[in-house]
Design an enzyme around this catalytic site. Structure first.
Site, PDB file in Angstrom:
ATOM      1  N   LEU A  89      22.880  32.421  41.502  1.00  0.00           N
ATOM      2  CA  LEU A  89      23.245  33.562  41.894  1.00  0.00           C
ATOM      3  C   LEU A  89      24.360  33.330  43.137  1.00  0.00           C
ATOM      4  O   LEU A  89      24.108  32.292  43.963  1.00  0.00           O
ATOM      5  CB  LEU A  89      22.434  34.614  42.654  1.00  0.00           C
ATOM      6  CG  LEU A  89      21.816  35.566  41.304  1.00  0.00           C
ATOM      7  CD1 LEU A  89      20.603  36.275  41.910  1.00  0.00           C
ATOM      8  CD2 LEU A  89      22.616  36.156  40.734  1.00  0.00           C
ATOM      9  N   ILE A  90      25.236  34.271  43.316  1.00  0.00           N
ATOM     10  CA  ILE A  90      26.433  33.975  44.264  1.00  0.00           C
ATOM     11  C   ILE A  90      25.846  35.067  45.374  1.00  0.00           C
ATOM     12  O   ILE A  90      25.684  36.447  45.071  1.00  0.00           O
ATOM     13  CB  ILE A  90      27.837  34.302  44.066  1.00  0.00           C
ATOM     14  CG1 ILE A  90      28.298  33.174  43.020  1.00  0.00           C
ATOM     15  CG2 ILE A  90      28.680  34.567  45.042  1.00  0.00           C
ATOM     16  CD1 ILE A  90      28.541  31.969  43.702  1.00  0.00           C
ATOM     17  N   HIS A 106      32.155  32.333  30.737  1.00  0.00           N
ATOM     18  CA  HIS A 106      30.517  32.694  30.071  1.00  0.00           C
ATOM     19  C   HIS A 106      30.898  32.093  28.549  1.00  0.00           C
ATOM     20  O   HIS A 106      31.890  32.481  27.944  1.00  0.00           O
ATOM     21  CB  HIS A 106      30.301  34.066  30.135  1.00  0.00           C
ATOM     22  CG  HIS A 106      28.993  34.230  29.789  1.00  0.00           C
ATOM     23  ND1 HIS A 106      27.907  33.578  30.265  1.00  0.00           N
ATOM     24  CD2 HIS A 106      28.257  34.543  28.321  1.00  0.00           C
ATOM     25  CE1 HIS A 106      26.717  34.155  29.488  1.00  0.00           C
ATOM     26  NE2 HIS A 106      27.053  34.587  28.529  1.00  0.00           N
ATOM     27  N   ASP A 147      27.118  39.160  35.368  1.00  0.00           N
ATOM     28  CA  ASP A 147      27.986  38.924  34.206  1.00  0.00           C
ATOM     29  C   ASP A 147      28.840  40.453  33.894  1.00  0.00           C
ATOM     30  O   ASP A 147      29.097  40.592  32.908  1.00  0.00           O
ATOM     31  CB  ASP A 147      27.154  38.799  32.816  1.00  0.00           C
ATOM     32  CG  ASP A 147      26.877  37.303  32.895  1.00  0.00           C
ATOM     33  OD1 ASP A 147      27.368  36.500  33.532  1.00  0.00           O
ATOM     34  OD2 ASP A 147      25.666  36.793  32.203  1.00  0.00           O
TER      35      ASP A 147
HETATM   36  C1  GRF Z   1      29.695  25.831  30.195  1.00  0.00           C
HETATM   37  O1  GRF Z   1      29.550  26.312  28.940  1.00  0.00           O
HETATM   38  C2  GRF Z   1      30.152  27.243  30.724  1.00  0.00           C
HETATM   39  O2  GRF Z   1      30.314  28.299  30.057  1.00  0.00           O
HETATM   40  C3  GRF Z   1      28.753  27.488  31.434  1.00  0.00           C
HETATM   41  O3  GRF Z   1      28.404  26.185  31.816  1.00  0.00           O
HETATM   42  C4  GRF Z   1      28.842  25.314  31.045  1.00  0.00           C
HETATM   43  C5  GRF Z   1      29.288  24.245  31.948  1.00  0.00           C
HETATM   44  O4  GRF Z   1      29.634  22.771  31.580  1.00  0.00           O
HETATM   45  N1  GRF Z   1      28.814  28.442  32.502  1.00  0.00           N
HETATM   46  P1  GRF Z   1      30.473  21.842  32.327  1.00  0.00           P
HETATM   47  O5  GRF Z   1      29.405  21.591  33.364  1.00  0.00           O
HETATM   48  O6  GRF Z   1      31.683  22.532  32.592  1.00  0.00           O
HETATM   49  O7  GRF Z   1      30.494  20.625  31.490  1.00  0.00           O
END
Ligand code: GRF
Length: 192
Positions: A89-90, A106, A147
């Site tokens: 979380l931020i 996402h 989200d």
């Molecule tokens: C991605 O699928 C992103 O949507 C999600 O985490 C994954 C990160 O992958 N939030 P990476 O670390 O950029 O390879």
């Protein structure tokens, strides 16, 4: 030049795609720092290999009191925070300081498949189990409800009966690498 800080907890393939894009193609933005809550995140190595400054912090301390991280971001004169595979979380204090300036990606079409537990392969497994005919990516702003911030961009991918969670994950990741940096750049233009 507008300055970007990326937050990443893991592999960092999106971080690397964004760093490369801004090095090569952008006249208005640069990635100035990569921050991580995991000292062994491969994302940190990718940043170092590209000459991007890194900063590691502890998740619990950050959630309890984000002032060290906020000070670092302010010292570096960061304009925009990009979450790329950041698994925490931020804190609200940071959201207040960077209101409408924190963007996340996402790996599904929000508002479906978002919220608690919906990260990584869990998302793709749920989409396949529900026999959805499409999935995609959502790039959105972060506000106090994770989200649920304003959606900036979505794009879709068709799911075939032969697709598995793994094959879907690959297709969605390719979309992330293709679009995230461009959407960030548009956002920077709007900040000017
Ligand atoms: C991605 O699928 C992103 O949507 C999600 O985490 C994954 C990160 O992958 N939030 P990476 O670390 O950029 O390879």
């Amino acid at each position: 030049m507008k300055k970007i800080a990326i937050f990443a907890s893991g592999n960092g393939s999106n971080a690397e795609a964004i760093i490369k894009y801004f090095k090569k193609k952008s006249k208005i933005g640069q990635v100035s720092a990569l921050l991580s809550n995991k000292s062994d995140a491969y994302a940190l190595q990718r940043a170092k290999d590209s000459g991007v400054a890194t900063y590691v912090f502890k998740s619990k301390e950050f959630l309890d009191n984000p002032s060290d991280v906020i000070n670092y971001l302010e010292e570096q004169e960061i304009d925009l925070i990009v979450l790329a595979g950041y698994m925490q979380l931020i804190p609200k204090e940071l959201i207040k300081v960077y209101r409408d300036k924190i963007v996340n990606i996402h790996p599904a079409l929000l508002p479906k498949y978002g919220g608690k537990g919906m990260y990584g392969m869990n998302v793709h497994r749920a989409v396949i189990e529900n026999k959805e005919s499409e999935s995609g990516i959502t790039i959105h702003l972060i506000d106090e409800e994770y989200d649920k911030g304003a959606i900036l961009f979505q794009t879709r991918v068709t799911i075939y009966s032969t697709d598995t969670a793994e094959s879907l994950a690959e297709k969605v990741m390719a979309l992330e690498h293709k679009h995230y940096a461009e959407v960030i750049e548009k956002l920077l233009v709007e900040l000017e």
